[in-house]
Enzyme design. Structure first.
Site, PDB file in Angstrom:
ATOM      1  N   ASP A  67      43.518  46.979  34.000  1.00 11.35           N
ATOM      2  CA  ASP A  67      44.271  47.565  35.111  1.00 11.35           C
ATOM      3  C   ASP A  67      45.692  47.955  34.717  1.00 11.35           C
ATOM      4  OD1 ASP A  67      45.194  44.931  34.829  1.00 11.35           O
ATOM      5  OD2 ASP A  67      44.115  44.221  36.586  1.00 11.35           O
ATOM      6  N   ASN A 136      43.313  33.969  44.721  1.00 10.28           N
ATOM      7  CA  ASN A 136      42.480  34.397  45.858  1.00 10.28           C
ATOM      8  C   ASN A 136      41.104  34.888  45.404  1.00 10.28           C
ATOM      9  OD1 ASN A 136      43.017  36.898  44.738  1.00 10.28           O
ATOM     10  ND2 ASN A 136      43.889  37.809  46.582  1.00 10.28           N
ATOM     11  N   HIS A 138      40.560  37.212  42.983  1.00  8.45           N
ATOM     12  CA  HIS A 138      40.464  38.571  42.446  1.00  8.45           C
ATOM     13  C   HIS A 138      40.272  38.546  40.938  1.00  8.45           C
ATOM     14  CE1 HIS A 138      45.089  38.625  41.992  1.00  8.45           C
ATOM     15  NE2 HIS A 138      44.648  38.892  40.792  1.00  8.45           N
ATOM     16  N   GLU A 143      40.411  43.092  44.704  1.00  3.99           N
ATOM     17  CA  GLU A 143      40.868  42.138  45.707  1.00  3.99           C
ATOM     18  C   GLU A 143      39.738  41.770  46.679  1.00  3.99           C
ATOM     19  OE1 GLU A 143      43.655  40.726  45.477  1.00  3.99           O
ATOM     20  OE2 GLU A 143      45.361  42.057  45.192  1.00  3.99           O
TER      21      GLU A 143
END
Length: 242
Positions: A67, A136, A138, A143
């Protein structure tokens, strides 16, 4: 899914580097999927040490990163291209022309995403994909959400991700709100996946990844469906595992 629990972050980094090094030695022309963030820094230092001591040759290796922030140039000190150069590429004999990171300044983001997926396909896919875990759940910048994109795509970062990354910027207002990320489809096509996690803050997501219900609300749980995953964690990250 193979699980290796190590004593601490330093040991986790060494074990992960050794695992990657063995794959490079077996296949000098390996395609590595690489990750950024705090977790892989120790592992990259260990790979640099191995290279400096003549144990590793990166000259035929190709790398492709997960990314990049949208709006940051490759020479911005918080871009992931800059991170990879300073934490790994500048210190080993990899050909920079064979290292790929999404272009955060691409005029046409959709075209950039399609070209990135085509590049991965032209390489014959990723042999070993390195992943860190977001608290979380990801992976990359995929996400939590109702649906997960298959291909490389533009994504809006969750507030929790922005807050977690704010420590690298002068102010939370400086943290980019969008990123280009490889999708779950590209990640899951990798022949082998290595996940690394350290610290108590990752314990919940490690537990979910290992044994939780597969859900788009925790993207890391999707890795349960991959045929060859190795999870390397320290004791703190493993503390909720039975």
């Amino acid at each position: 899914m193979r699980l290796i629990v190590t004593k601490n972050y330093e040991e986790m980094s060494k074990v992960a580097a050794k695992e990657m090094a063995e794959d490079i030695k077996r296949n000098p022309e390996i395609v590595l999927g690489l990750a950024t963030g705090g977790t892989p820094v120790g592992m990259y230092k260990e790979l640099i040490r191995m290279y400096n001591e003549g144990e590793l040759d990166f000259s035929k290796v190709t790398s492709i990163n997960l990314d990049e922030y949208v709006g940051l140039s490759g020479d911005h000190d918080q871009s992931y291209r800059y991170f990879m150069n300073t934490n790994l590429f500048n210190h080993i004999n990899i050909d920079k022309n064979n290292t790929f990171v999404p272009n955060g300044l691409a005029e046409n983001v959709e075209e950039e995403c399609m070209a990135y997926d085509s590049r991965i396909q032209d390489m014959g896919g990723i042999d070993l994909q390195l992943l860190g875990l977001g608290a979380n759940g990801h992976i990359g910048f995929n996400e939590p959400g109702e649906a997960l994109s298959v291909g490389t795509h533009l994504t809006d970062l969750k507030e929790s991700t922005i807050e977690a990354n704010a420590r690298f910027f002068d102010s939370i207002d400086d943290v980019p709100r969008k990123a280009i990320t490889m999708g779950l489809g590209g990640i899951m096509k990798a022949k082998k996946i290595m996940v690394i996690a350290s610290g108590e803050g990752k314990a919940e997501v490690v537990k979910a990844m290992m044994s939780g219900k597969i859900t788009t609300e925790i993207p890391a749980t999707m890795l349960q469906m991959h045929r060859d995953v190795i999870l390397i964690v320290d004791e703190d990250a493993a503390k909720l595992l039975k």
